[in-house]
Design a protein around this motif. Structure first.
Motif, PDB file in Angstrom:
ATOM      1  N   GLU A   1      11.142  14.318  38.463  1.00 19.47           N
ATOM      2  CA  GLU A   1      12.466  14.317  38.103  1.00 19.47           C
ATOM      3  C   GLU A   1      13.127  13.187  37.348  1.00 19.47           C
ATOM      4  O   GLU A   1      13.791  13.120  36.345  1.00 19.47           O
ATOM      5  CB  GLU A   1      13.532  15.121  39.027  1.00 19.47           C
TER       6      GLU A   1
ATOM      7  N   ILE B   1      14.557  12.878  33.486  1.00 24.72           N
ATOM      8  CA  ILE B   1      15.888  12.295  33.226  1.00 24.72           C
ATOM      9  C   ILE B   1      15.979  11.128  32.188  1.00 24.72           C
ATOM     10  O   ILE B   1      16.722  10.954  31.419  1.00 24.72           O
ATOM     11  CB  ILE B   1      16.590  11.828  34.657  1.00 24.72           C
TER      12      ILE B   1
ATOM     13  N   HIS C   1      17.514  11.054  28.663  1.00 29.69           N
ATOM     14  CA  HIS C   1      18.590   9.942  28.450  1.00 29.69           C
ATOM     15  C   HIS C   1      18.368   9.323  27.177  1.00 29.69           C
ATOM     16  O   HIS C   1      19.314   9.064  26.509  1.00 29.69           O
ATOM     17  CB  HIS C   1      18.613   8.886  29.686  1.00 29.69           C
TER      18      HIS C   1
ATOM     19  N   SER D   1      23.622   8.864  32.590  1.00 30.10           N
ATOM     20  CA  SER D   1      22.345   9.488  33.328  1.00 30.10           C
ATOM     21  C   SER D   1      22.955  10.925  33.784  1.00 30.10           C
ATOM     22  O   SER D   1      21.821  11.564  34.178  1.00 30.10           O
ATOM     23  CB  SER D   1      22.047   8.735  34.481  1.00 30.10           C
TER      24      SER D   1
ATOM     25  N   ALA E   1      22.098  13.253  31.134  1.00 32.19           N
ATOM     26  CA  ALA E   1      20.212  13.585  31.296  1.00 32.19           C
ATOM     27  C   ALA E   1      20.148  14.438  32.377  1.00 32.19           C
ATOM     28  O   ALA E   1      19.448  15.316  32.134  1.00 32.19           O
ATOM     29  CB  ALA E   1      19.687  12.221  31.217  1.00 32.19           C
ATOM     30  N   MET E   2      20.836  14.101  33.664  1.00 38.07           N
ATOM     31  CA  MET E   2      20.653  14.871  34.608  1.00 38.07           C
ATOM     32  C   MET E   2      20.837  16.358  34.528  1.00 38.07           C
ATOM     33  O   MET E   2      19.911  17.352  35.012  1.00 38.07           O
ATOM     34  CB  MET E   2      20.922  14.264  35.760  1.00 38.07           C
TER      35      MET E   2
ATOM     36  N   ILE F   1      18.378  18.107  32.269  1.00 36.74           N
ATOM     37  CA  ILE F   1      16.932  18.376  32.916  1.00 36.74           C
ATOM     38  C   ILE F   1      17.114  19.694  33.815  1.00 36.74           C
ATOM     39  O   ILE F   1      16.392  20.430  33.850  1.00 36.74           O
ATOM     40  CB  ILE F   1      16.534  17.265  33.417  1.00 36.74           C
ATOM     41  N   LYS F   2      18.365  19.598  34.873  1.00 35.68           N
ATOM     42  CA  LYS F   2      18.782  20.783  35.345  1.00 35.68           C
ATOM     43  C   LYS F   2      18.646  22.047  34.754  1.00 35.68           C
ATOM     44  O   LYS F   2      18.078  23.085  35.257  1.00 35.68           O
ATOM     45  CB  LYS F   2      19.739  20.443  36.297  1.00 35.68           C
TER      46      LYS F   2
ATOM     47  N   GLN G   1      26.555  12.146  41.431  1.00 36.30           N
ATOM     48  CA  GLN G   1      26.322  10.969  40.415  1.00 36.30           C
ATOM     49  C   GLN G   1      27.702  10.185  40.231  1.00 36.30           C
ATOM     50  O   GLN G   1      27.673   9.034  40.018  1.00 36.30           O
ATOM     51  CB  GLN G   1      25.879  11.618  39.066  1.00 36.30           C
TER      52      GLN G   1
END
Length: 225
Positions: free
Chosen positions: A106, A110, A114, A126, A129-130, A133-134, A223
């Motif tokens: 993962e 990410i 990003h 970040s 991006a996280m 992706i999720k 985060q």
């Protein structure tokens, strides 16, 4: 006591049962509205989206509130699809495929996302991006949203759709529409059975939807901290 209650002594009990089921539906919808707003807030704050905040309208019908929810969820789906399109457009095919490869770490996904968001948004964290992706690499959110939208449409089209969200007016409204006790009894039985069927499916789908959103928002909070 109404004449219909004398003829059909189970009617008062069914009215109370119906009001209880209606309250359960209202509570479930309220939680879904809050969860949707929380996801919208995250998307607006971190991914530059402009998703509108929604509010449960107690003066409106069940169907009208279902339509509000469906519209908001459709808007979220549209934004997620746009994010996916940006990824596909700006990444090499191999890198794009990595975003959907369950074997890929993962953190690497990410990092890839990003790079894209740094271009799309000018400056990206970040966290952005996280979140992307999720939402993209897991089918959970997509499948859950589709299921809930389908159930909301069914509820809106059912006998429940025309009933006011306001619990107080529910029993009174149905009684006023019933001229004969038999008619009222049939209405109550139909409504109770409809509520029981739809509510069981709706609650199960709502729990999955809310769980998926909590997974995203809790990671965002981690985060930030």
């Amino acid at each position: 006591m109404a004449l219909s209650d004398l003829l059909y002594p189970d009617n008062p009990k069914r009215r109370q049962e119906l009001i209880h089921l209606h309250q359960e539906l209202l509570d479930c919808m309220s939680t879904n509205f809050r969860a949707t707003n929380e996801l919208a807030r995250v998307l607006n704050e971190h991914l530059g989206c402009t998703i509108t905040h929604i509010q449960l309208r107690e003066s409106s019908t069940v169907k009208e509130n279902c339509d509000i929810m469906i519209q908001a969820m459709s808007e979220i789906q549209h934004q997620v699809q746009k994010i996916d399109s940006d990824m596909k457009e700006k990444l090499e095919p191999v890198l794009y495929q990595k975003l959907y490869d369950i074997k890929e770490p993962e953190l690497e996904k990410i990092a890839i996302a990003h790079k894209v968001f740094s271009v799309v948004l000018g400056e990206a964290t970040s966290t952005a991006a996280m979140v992307a992706i999720k939402l993209l690499s897991s089918n959970l959110m997509t499948l859950t949203v589709c299921k809930l939208v389908s159930l909301l449409a069914q509820i809106g089209a059912s006998v429940l759709g025309g009933i006011s969200i306001t619990v107080l007016g529910l029993g009174i409204e149905m009684i006023l529409h019933a001229i004969l006790g038999a008619v009222e009894r049939n209405q109550l039985l139909t409504a109770v059975r409809s509520y029981e069927k739809h509510l069981a499916e709706f609650k199960a789908a709502s729990e999955k939807y809310q769980c998926a959103i909590r997974e995203v928002t809790s990671l965002v909070r981690q985060q930030v901290q």
